[in-house]
Design a protein around this motif. Structure first.
Motif, PDB file in Angstrom:
ATOM      1  N   TYR A 102       0.852  -1.059  -0.059  1.00 14.34           N
ATOM      2  CA  TYR A 102       0.013  -0.003  -0.168  1.00 14.34           C
ATOM      3  C   TYR A 102       0.886   1.106  -0.162  1.00 14.34           C
ATOM      4  CZ  TYR A 102      -3.887   3.231   0.935  1.00 14.34           C
ATOM      5  OH  TYR A 102      -4.477   4.371   0.944  1.00 14.34           O
ATOM      6  N   ASN A 103       1.726   1.405   0.946  1.00 11.16           N
ATOM      7  CA  ASN A 103       2.448   2.722   1.164  1.00 11.16           C
ATOM      8  C   ASN A 103       3.393   2.887   0.139  1.00 11.16           C
ATOM      9  OD1 ASN A 103       1.435   3.358   3.379  1.00 11.16           O
ATOM     10  ND2 ASN A 103       2.846   2.540   4.622  1.00 11.16           N
ATOM     11  N   ARG A 104       3.775   1.955  -0.699  1.00  8.75           N
ATOM     12  CA  ARG A 104       4.828   2.230  -1.896  1.00  8.75           C
ATOM     13  C   ARG A 104       4.211   2.261  -3.130  1.00  8.75           C
ATOM     14  NH1 ARG A 104       9.989  -1.632   0.330  1.00  8.75           N
ATOM     15  NH2 ARG A 104       9.917  -0.833   2.240  1.00  8.75           N
ATOM     16  N   ASN A 111      -3.499  12.338  -2.638  1.00  9.10           N
ATOM     17  CA  ASN A 111      -2.094  12.629  -2.876  1.00  9.10           C
ATOM     18  C   ASN A 111      -1.517  13.104  -4.219  1.00  9.10           C
ATOM     19  OD1 ASN A 111      -1.947  11.829  -0.156  1.00  9.10           O
ATOM     20  ND2 ASN A 111      -1.053   9.854  -1.001  1.00  9.10           N
ATOM     21  N   GLY A 112      -2.765  13.323  -5.175  1.00 11.18           N
ATOM     22  CA  GLY A 112      -2.439  13.605  -6.542  1.00 11.18           C
ATOM     23  C   GLY A 112      -1.787  12.377  -7.242  1.00 11.18           C
ATOM     24  N   TYR A 113      -2.568  11.380  -7.029  1.00 12.91           N
ATOM     25  CA  TYR A 113      -2.495  10.064  -7.803  1.00 12.91           C
ATOM     26  C   TYR A 113      -0.830   9.636  -7.644  1.00 12.91           C
ATOM     27  CZ  TYR A 113      -7.285  10.836  -9.137  1.00 12.91           C
ATOM     28  OH  TYR A 113      -8.630  11.039  -9.089  1.00 12.91           O
ATOM     29  N   ILE A 114      -0.495   9.749  -6.325  1.00 13.27           N
ATOM     30  CA  ILE A 114       0.781   9.178  -6.104  1.00 13.27           C
ATOM     31  C   ILE A 114       0.805   8.271  -4.995  1.00 13.27           C
ATOM     32  CG2 ILE A 114       2.411  10.848  -7.716  1.00 13.27           C
ATOM     33  CD1 ILE A 114       3.050  12.334  -4.860  1.00 13.27           C
ATOM     34  N   SER A 115       1.787   7.363  -4.706  1.00 16.90           N
ATOM     35  CA  SER A 115       1.728   6.785  -3.491  1.00 16.90           C
ATOM     36  C   SER A 115       1.904   7.302  -2.195  1.00 16.90           C
ATOM     37  CB  SER A 115       2.874   5.338  -3.619  1.00 16.90           C
ATOM     38  OG  SER A 115       4.064   6.048  -3.503  1.00 16.90           O
ATOM     39  N   PRO A 116       1.386   6.872  -1.048  1.00 14.85           N
ATOM     40  CA  PRO A 116       1.635   7.490   0.183  1.00 14.85           C
ATOM     41  C   PRO A 116       3.204   8.026   0.500  1.00 14.85           C
ATOM     42  CG  PRO A 116       0.047   5.978   0.461  1.00 14.85           C
ATOM     43  CD  PRO A 116       0.408   5.811  -0.590  1.00 14.85           C
ATOM     44  N   ALA A 118       5.590   8.331  -1.828  1.00 14.36           N
ATOM     45  CA  ALA A 118       6.241   9.140  -2.438  1.00 14.36           C
ATOM     46  C   ALA A 118       5.581  10.514  -2.060  1.00 14.36           C
ATOM     47  CB  ALA A 118       5.478   8.835  -4.050  1.00 14.36           C
ATOM     48  N   PHE A 119       4.380  10.611  -1.754  1.00 10.74           N
ATOM     49  CA  PHE A 119       3.623  11.911  -1.382  1.00 10.74           C
ATOM     50  C   PHE A 119       4.459  12.537  -0.057  1.00 10.74           C
ATOM     51  CE2 PHE A 119       0.804  14.429   1.237  1.00 10.74           C
ATOM     52  CZ  PHE A 119       0.411  15.238   0.392  1.00 10.74           C
ATOM     53  N   ARG A 121       7.616  11.742   0.841  1.00  9.50           N
ATOM     54  CA  ARG A 121       9.137  12.114   0.224  1.00  9.50           C
ATOM     55  C   ARG A 121       8.921  13.774  -0.617  1.00  9.50           C
ATOM     56  NH1 ARG A 121       9.899   6.753  -1.504  1.00  9.50           N
ATOM     57  NH2 ARG A 121       9.291   7.467  -3.400  1.00  9.50           N
ATOM     58  N   LYS A 122       7.776  13.762  -1.133  1.00 14.40           N
ATOM     59  CA  LYS A 122       7.809  14.877  -1.762  1.00 14.40           C
ATOM     60  C   LYS A 122       7.490  16.055  -0.732  1.00 14.40           C
ATOM     61  CE  LYS A 122       4.497  17.291  -4.985  1.00 14.40           C
ATOM     62  NZ  LYS A 122       3.127  16.822  -5.897  1.00 14.40           N
ATOM     63  N   MET A 123       6.615  15.938   0.285  1.00 16.24           N
ATOM     64  CA  MET A 123       6.275  16.901   1.143  1.00 16.24           C
ATOM     65  C   MET A 123       7.417  17.305   2.129  1.00 16.24           C
ATOM     66  SD  MET A 123       3.322  17.737   0.192  1.00 16.24           S
ATOM     67  CE  MET A 123       2.856  19.057   1.373  1.00 16.24           C
ATOM     68  N   VAL A 124       8.450  16.282   2.236  1.00 12.93           N
ATOM     69  CA  VAL A 124       9.575  16.566   2.999  1.00 12.93           C
ATOM     70  C   VAL A 124      10.618  17.275   2.296  1.00 12.93           C
ATOM     71  CG1 VAL A 124      11.325  15.288   4.337  1.00 12.93           C
ATOM     72  CG2 VAL A 124       9.077  14.487   4.716  1.00 12.93           C
ATOM     73  N   ALA A 125      10.668  17.097   1.201  1.00 15.90           N
ATOM     74  CA  ALA A 125      11.898  17.748   0.321  1.00 15.90           C
ATOM     75  C   ALA A 125      11.495  19.197   0.257  1.00 15.90           C
ATOM     76  CB  ALA A 125      11.810  17.142  -1.180  1.00 15.90           C
TER      77      ALA A 125
END
Length: 125
Positions: A102-104, A111-116, A118-119, A121-125
């Motif tokens: 699920y998470n991967r 989440n903008g149609y990305i995995s939890p 990936a989302f 990682r995007k938010m932390v970056a």
């Protein structure tokens, strides 16, 4: 997972998630309206870490679609129709489903149609 749904289990799970993610602040935490999520201790942990609780309104599952969608997916794709020999077998299978599958890989519209993962990682970056 435990034999009973007590407040301690959800506090422990939240604390584990916070530790694994290096104690983030200001993130949203989705849950249902179960009594364990309404406990003073759980609310105190949420407040201590400056988290934003997200619960559905009473009798309205659409208020918290993210959590409802996750549990529906878990039940349909993982639990429904399965037969587990022991509670530990079920715990292991559900952990693997959540952490590996699920998470991967499951994409979510919130989440903008990305995995939890990936989302996150995007938010932390």
């Amino acid at each position: 997972m435990d034999k009973r749904m007590k407040a301690k289990i959800v506090r422990d799970a939240l604390q584990m998630a916070l530790c694994r993610r290096k104690m983030p602040r200001g993130v949203m935490v989705h849950s249902d309206r179960g009594s364990q999520y309404c406990s003073k201790q759980y609310k105190a942990l949420v407040a201590k870490h400056d988290l934003t609780p997200s619960m559905s309104g009473k009798g309205n599952c659409y208020d918290n679609a993210c959590a409802e969608s996750f549990f529906h997916t878990l039940k349909v794709e993982m639990v429904h129709g399965e037969s587990f020999t022991t509670r530990e077998d079920m715990r292991r299978a559900i952990f693997e489903y959540i952490e590996v599958d699920y998470n991967r890989s499951i994409r979510h519209s919130a989440n903008g149609y990305i995995s939890p993962m990936a989302f996150e990682r995007k938010m932390v970056a």
